[in-house]
Each structure stands twice: as structure tokens, then as C-alpha cells.
Design an enzyme around this catalytic site. Sequence first.
Site, PDB file in Angstrom:
ATOM      1  N   ILE A  75     -22.252   9.032 -38.242  1.00  0.00           N
ATOM      2  CA  ILE A  75     -21.913   8.492 -36.916  1.00  0.00           C
ATOM      3  C   ILE A  75     -22.386   9.569 -35.935  1.00  0.00           C
ATOM      4  O   ILE A  75     -22.134  10.762 -36.127  1.00  0.00           O
ATOM      5  CB  ILE A  75     -20.399   8.205 -36.772  1.00  0.00           C
ATOM      6  CG1 ILE A  75     -20.052   7.760 -35.349  1.00  0.00           C
ATOM      7  CG2 ILE A  75     -19.535   9.386 -37.168  1.00  0.00           C
ATOM      8  CD1 ILE A  75     -18.574   7.325 -35.189  1.00  0.00           C
ATOM      9  N   SER A  76     -23.107   9.162 -34.879  1.00  0.00           N
ATOM     10  CA  SER A  76     -23.671  10.130 -33.944  1.00  0.00           C
ATOM     11  C   SER A  76     -22.598  10.853 -33.147  1.00  0.00           C
ATOM     12  O   SER A  76     -21.500  10.331 -32.927  1.00  0.00           O
ATOM     13  CB  SER A  76     -24.613   9.432 -32.963  1.00  0.00           C
ATOM     14  OG  SER A  76     -25.665   8.802 -33.647  1.00  0.00           O
ATOM     15  N   GLN A  77     -22.968  12.051 -32.688  1.00  0.00           N
ATOM     16  CA  GLN A  77     -22.133  12.853 -31.778  1.00  0.00           C
ATOM     17  C   GLN A  77     -21.827  11.992 -30.529  1.00  0.00           C
ATOM     18  O   GLN A  77     -22.708  11.270 -30.042  1.00  0.00           O
ATOM     19  CB  GLN A  77     -22.982  14.062 -31.416  1.00  0.00           C
ATOM     20  CG  GLN A  77     -22.404  15.047 -30.466  1.00  0.00           C
ATOM     21  CD  GLN A  77     -23.478  16.055 -30.016  1.00  0.00           C
ATOM     22  OE1 GLN A  77     -24.669  15.880 -30.307  1.00  0.00           O
ATOM     23  NE2 GLN A  77     -23.055  17.068 -29.316  1.00  0.00           N
TER      24      GLN A  77
END
Length: 228
Positions: A75-77
Site C-alpha cells: 500500500i503506497s505511502q
Amino acid sequence: MKRPSLLQNPPSIKTMNFDSARMRMIREQLLPRGISDERVLAAMAAVPRHLFVQDALRNQAYGDFSMPIGLGQTISQPYIVALMTQALELRGEESVLEIGTGCGYQTSVLARLADRVFSIERLKELHIRARQTLDQLQVFNALCTTDDGTVGWPQYGPFAAIIVTAAGPEIPQPLIDQLADPGRLVIPIGDRTLQELVVLTKEDGQISRRVIEQVRFVSLIGQHGWQE
Ligand code: SAH
């Protein structure tokens, strides 16, 4: 009677205040880095990011980093989610195509900002899990499927906005073809470890590109991406 001390009863994951962690994320990670679109900030203030990660990682869900979601994916920052979403300049009436549903967090943010979201994930297990979370949160304007997103989803196009959350060697031509005019596409482009976040704009038949950030994404795998 003696009250139990905080040391004997440290706050558990259950009692951690996710709402205040989310507000802190906005205050400390997004605002200082130039995320200024009020609708994007409101959407990220509303979506419970901690519900998209495994139980054991929930108390870290609002940290300033990407996190594993299983099957080697991430999951992206939060900042990158905000930056990519802001680059799409959504106003609420758009059909958005998303490649790389992953855990469904970005999908959920987009669903609050556009009319409809069409999201493609190549790994069935992730697709199923994301759909469950989206159903639980009553995100009903996002249609998800398992497929190779590098060929797009022509039957629902053209799309005013396209977001690719995995990195390819170049922009897949089918996605440029399925982008509406006017339209915006955001995608990380580069090699398998380091990429540039590219925003492609289509307007009056003209295509222009600009780079907005240096990033590190998992690979876009498919016909118009990398091989396995
Ligand atoms: N936006 C996601 C990010 C997930 S990581 C999130 O918030 O969780 C990128 C995802 O892209 C991975 O789940 C990976 O399986 C998926 N992916 C890679 N190549 C793909 C392709 N050709 N089509 C669809 N999904 C793809």
C-alpha cells in the site's frame, strides 16, 4: 481501590485512536509537502486507512511509509496517494480508471472524489480482499475486476482520469488511447527499482507530460508492462 496504572494496561491496538492518527497524518505528512486540494484532504481525512491493512499492522497504518499487503505488494505511502490523486484534479463527475487495486485504499479515496471508479487488479486474492473491505465500507461506486490492467478496460472508457499504482517501463498505449480529451493520467515510469511519477495531460488533441516526483513502486506486470 487502587487504579491500574497505564504501564500495566498499555493502550492496545483496539483502543488506539485511529481518528487522531489520521488527522496527524494530514497535518504532518500532507499539508507541509504541498497537498492543498481541499477535496483530496477531506477524502483522506475520511477513509479509514487502517482497515485496509492486516490486523498486526493497523497501529502503523498512518505512518509516513508504504507497507506490505501480502503477495509481495504494498500500500503506497499516504503522501504518494495524496500527490497522485491531487494530480488528477477530480471535480466529482469523472469516470476514473485505476490499475493496481491492491488493498483498495486508493480506490476508496478516488470513489469519494469522482462519479465512478473502475479498478483492475492482476492478483485475484488481492482483488477479493479489496472488494470485501470496499463492501464493508459501502463503497458502491467502484467496480473491481481481476485482469491485466495494461490493456485498460475499453468498454467503460474513455476515462477523464487514469491512475496506475504500479511502475512500468513506459506508458501503456491502450491507456493513452482510453484517456478522454480533456483527461489526465498519472503513472510511475522507470526501471524496476526507481521511477519518475509522470502526469500525462490530453487537451485539444495535444499530449503533454511532466514529472512531479521520484518514486519507488512495485512492478506493473502485463502485456504493456514488465514480464513477470
Ligand atoms: N493502490 C494500491 C497499490 C498496490 S501495489 C493500494 O493502495 O494498495 C500495486 C498493485 O498493482 C499490486 O497489487 C499489483 O498486483 C498490481 N498490478 C501489477 N501489475 C498489474 C496489472 N498489469 N494490472 C493490474 N494490476 C497490476
